[in-house]
Design a protein around this motif. Structure first.
Motif, PDB file in Angstrom:
ATOM      1  N   GLN A 225     -36.897  -9.134  16.197  1.00 33.44           N
ATOM      2  CA  GLN A 225     -36.286  -8.496  15.283  1.00 33.44           C
ATOM      3  C   GLN A 225     -35.368  -9.639  14.399  1.00 33.44           C
TER       4      GLN A 225
ATOM      5  N   GLU B  29     -32.893  -9.336  11.175  1.00 37.04           N
ATOM      6  CA  GLU B  29     -32.212  -8.036  11.440  1.00 37.04           C
ATOM      7  C   GLU B  29     -31.085  -8.144  12.612  1.00 37.04           C
ATOM      8  N   ASP B  30     -29.973  -7.548  12.616  1.00 32.26           N
ATOM      9  CA  ASP B  30     -28.777  -7.883  13.415  1.00 32.26           C
ATOM     10  C   ASP B  30     -29.237  -7.097  14.903  1.00 32.26           C
TER      11      ASP B  30
ATOM     12  N   LYS C 277     -36.794 -11.416  11.588  1.00 37.17           N
ATOM     13  CA  LYS C 277     -36.942 -10.835  10.261  1.00 37.17           C
ATOM     14  C   LYS C 277     -35.642 -10.674   9.546  1.00 37.17           C
TER      15      LYS C 277
ATOM     16  N   ASN D  95     -23.334  -6.929  16.441  1.00 40.19           N
ATOM     17  CA  ASN D  95     -23.119  -7.190  15.097  1.00 40.19           C
ATOM     18  C   ASN D  95     -22.072  -7.572  14.511  1.00 40.19           C
TER      19      ASN D  95
ATOM     20  N   LYS E  30     -28.490  -3.248  15.324  1.00 42.63           N
ATOM     21  CA  LYS E  30     -29.492  -2.325  14.573  1.00 42.63           C
ATOM     22  C   LYS E  30     -30.757  -2.312  15.427  1.00 42.63           C
ATOM     23  N   SER E  31     -31.391  -3.465  15.851  1.00 43.23           N
ATOM     24  CA  SER E  31     -32.616  -3.665  16.523  1.00 43.23           C
ATOM     25  C   SER E  31     -32.394  -2.914  17.893  1.00 43.23           C
TER      26      SER E  31
END
Length: 217
Positions: A164, A169-170, A167, A35, A173-174
């Motif tokens: 992910q 999301e970085d 959607k 990220n 995180k996923s």
């Protein structure tokens, strides 16, 4: 020892619970930089596309999640290329996911996009620090969601992170959610992950999942 050597193997069902925690902890360290630079957008960088035309990244891939393999001079090995093609095949059913290659070095090959060396690419070039080819996942708005993210050979994890990213999301995180969602017997702990796997791969997960995670460049 090359950085591309596999450092983390999930499918070690003989591990004791304490050892499993250590393996998971190490895996989280490997994904913690995915990220980096999520505030960096590359929609405005200029490329020479496959037809030799100048385009902005945003014009080429507007509204798409892009798995972008970037290299300077060293290209993918035959084995890496094989895994890359298999990854593309698994995502053929997702119309909003695109796979692209980008050369930031001197390669003038006609089958890759090339980064134009001008002010539009200055910030992107600054953060690249490319030695071996490295994948980036770019969100639909042009944001870098995974900086030197999971590679095609990172079994199952790369698929989940890309899904992910669709959607917004970085990658850190996923990937961390995925790591937490696997127990010491190499099985999914949550219904959500089981459902995701079943839809994505077209079959229910086996009793012992084979997963791996490689280091970044």
């Amino acid at each position: 020892m090359k950085k591309s050597i596999y450092l983390f193997i999930f499918a070690l069902c003989v591990l004791a619970s304490s050892c499993t925690m250590m393996v998971k902890g190490f895996a989280k360290l490997l994904v913690k930089n995915y990220n980096d630079y999520t505030s960096t957008h590359i929609s405005d960088i200029q490329l020479v596309d496959l037809k030799g035309k100048h385009q902005t990244f945003g014009n080429l891939y507007n509204g798409k999640t892009v798995y972008l393999y970037v290299w300077k001079d060293k290209k993918l090995s035959a084995e890496q290329e094989k895994e890359y093609l298999l990854l593309k095949k698994r995502f053929a059913k997702y119309p909003d996911v695109v796979f692209a290659n980008l050369c930031v070095g001197s390669d003038t090959s006609a089958n890759v996009n090339r980064l134009v060396d001008n002010d539009s690419s200055a910030e992107f070039r600054r953060i690249l620090k490319i030695n071996d080819p490295a994948p980036f996942i770019i969100g639909k708005d042009g944001a870098i969601l995974s900086y030197k993210g999971p590679k095609p050979e990172d079994k199952i994890i790369v698929d989940y992170v890309i899904c992910q990213a669709m959607k917004g999301e970085d990658g850190t995180k996923s990937a961390k959610r995925f790591i937490r969602g696997v127990n010491g017997n190499s099985q999914f702990k949550s219904v959500q992950l089981i459902e995701w796997y079943t839809y994505h791969f077209g079959k229910a997960p086996s009793n012992k999942l084979s997963m791996s995670l490689s280091s970044t460049n």
